[in-house]
Design an enzyme around this catalytic site. Structure first.
Site, PDB file in Angstrom:
ATOM      1  N   ASN A   1      38.985  37.624  41.575  1.00  0.00           N
ATOM      2  CA  ASN A   1      37.750  37.034  41.068  1.00  0.00           C
ATOM      3  C   ASN A   1      38.015  36.085  39.894  1.00  0.00           C
ATOM      4  O   ASN A   1      37.460  34.985  39.824  1.00  0.00           O
ATOM      5  CB  ASN A   1      36.812  38.171  40.644  1.00  0.00           C
TER       6      ASN A   1
ATOM      7  N   LYS B   1      33.602  35.831  27.810  1.00  0.00           N
ATOM      8  CA  LYS B   1      34.735  36.700  27.462  1.00  0.00           C
ATOM      9  C   LYS B   1      34.982  37.774  28.517  1.00  0.00           C
ATOM     10  O   LYS B   1      36.084  38.264  28.657  1.00  0.00           O
ATOM     11  CB  LYS B   1      34.452  37.414  26.126  1.00  0.00           C
ATOM     12  N   GLY B   2      33.922  38.155  29.235  1.00  0.00           N
ATOM     13  CA  GLY B   2      34.040  39.265  30.182  1.00  0.00           C
ATOM     14  C   GLY B   2      34.985  38.947  31.327  1.00  0.00           C
ATOM     15  O   GLY B   2      35.165  37.787  31.699  1.00  0.00           O
ATOM     16  N   CYS B   3      35.613  39.998  31.874  1.00  0.00           N
ATOM     17  CA  CYS B   3      36.552  39.818  32.986  1.00  0.00           C
ATOM     18  C   CYS B   3      35.821  39.575  34.297  1.00  0.00           C
ATOM     19  O   CYS B   3      36.342  38.938  35.193  1.00  0.00           O
ATOM     20  CB  CYS B   3      37.435  41.047  33.151  1.00  0.00           C
ATOM     21  N   VAL B   4      34.625  40.156  34.440  1.00  0.00           N
ATOM     22  CA  VAL B   4      33.925  40.074  35.722  1.00  0.00           C
ATOM     23  C   VAL B   4      32.512  39.563  35.508  1.00  0.00           C
ATOM     24  O   VAL B   4      31.762  40.125  34.739  1.00  0.00           O
ATOM     25  CB  VAL B   4      33.848  41.465  36.393  1.00  0.00           C
TER      26      VAL B   4
END
Lengths: 173, 104
Positions: A39, B101-104
């Site tokens: 992703n 900043k979040g990964c997902v």
């Protein structure tokens, strides 16, 4: 060109990078590294092909993908929920432990806003990722395309996958 | 932080060019920012940008593509069409927000 500093996103075309991610594990905790990296790569304009093999097959099987489990057995890093205490391995095989650990992990993942395995694959496909199933695993598990997600590109041999990912960076999980 | 002039207005930016002050941005800047990264802004782009601004105001961080879909209601596939190749960063830039900043 503008006369001010703007980020260089490399235009509208893909970055030219290509990643091949091989998912071979069927434990819930080991499903996520490949999904998260795929992703992230897609969001950076990187082309991504995922190959599901052996136990990783569960990730693309419609009746199993939402039923993957996590066991603390053999995982020396597992800590108890409180007190930063290592979980004694003798407890790990106790009845009910896998169910409890799985529920805990799923809750923690959901709290971070991270999708379930099937939803995550939906997002990866919507982002342009391609899914492939391993021929040998399909034969070994007596699985056909009818057992797999509709968006799996096909059941292909290892050689086919190598051919499709020529020049790609390979990640084996 | 460097100061630069965008559309006749002085704004603070980081080393890459992302705006750093939430209140220095308004919608009048968006077309210029979009143009600078090769995007011609439409009303649909602006709907996404407005969601990002509003979400940042309440959450204090830039929404990821996942959140733009689940909370904002803009499908990931459409995000890739509107902001090709690198939707998360491109929409954040146009909205005058930091990179997610979040990964997902």
């Amino acid at each position: 060109m503008e006369d001010f500093l703007a980020p260089d996103f490399g235009g509208s075309e893909p970055s030219g990078r290509h990643m091949a991610i091989i998912c071979s594990k069927g434990n819930l905790d080991m499903a996520y590294p490949g999904l998260i990296l795929a992703n992230a790569a897609l969001g950076e304009g990187v082309e991504v092909d995922l190959f599901f093999t052996f136990w990783g097959f569960d990730m693309i099987m419609t009746d199993r993908a939402d039923d993957m489990a996590f066991s603390p057995a053999g995982n020396a890093a597992m800590r108890l929920p409180v007190g930063n205490i290592r979980m004694p391995q003798a407890l790990a095989p106790a009845p009910g432990m896998t169910g409890m650990a799985t529920r805990m992990l799923k809750k923690q993942i959901a709290e971070l806003g991270v999708p379930t395995v099937p939803d995550f694959l939906d997002q990866i496909v919507a982002s342009g990722g391609r899914l492939w199933a391993c021929r040998m695993s399909a034969d070994m598990f007596h699985v056909t395309e009818a057992d797999l997600r509709d968006d799996v590109g096909g059941i292909i041999s290892a050689a086919d996958f190598i051919e499709k990912t020529e020049g790609a960076q390979i990640l084996f999980i | 932080m460097p100061v630069t002039t965008i559309a006749g207005r002085e704004v603070h930016v980081d080393a890459e060019g992302f705006l750093t002050e939430f209140d220095e941005w308004d919608e009048a800047l968006a077309p210029t920012l979009a143009h600078a990264i090769g995007i011609e802004l439409t009303d649909r782009h602006l709907e996404v940008v407005r969601f990002l601004r509003e979400d940042f105001r309440t959450q204090g961080e830039t929404a990821t593509t996942r959140r733009v879909q689940t909370v904002g209601g803009f499908p990931v596939k459409e995000q890739f069409t509107l902001f090709p190749a690198k939707p998360g960063k491109k929409m954040a830039y146009i909205a005058g927000l930091p990179k997610p900043k979040g990964c997902v």
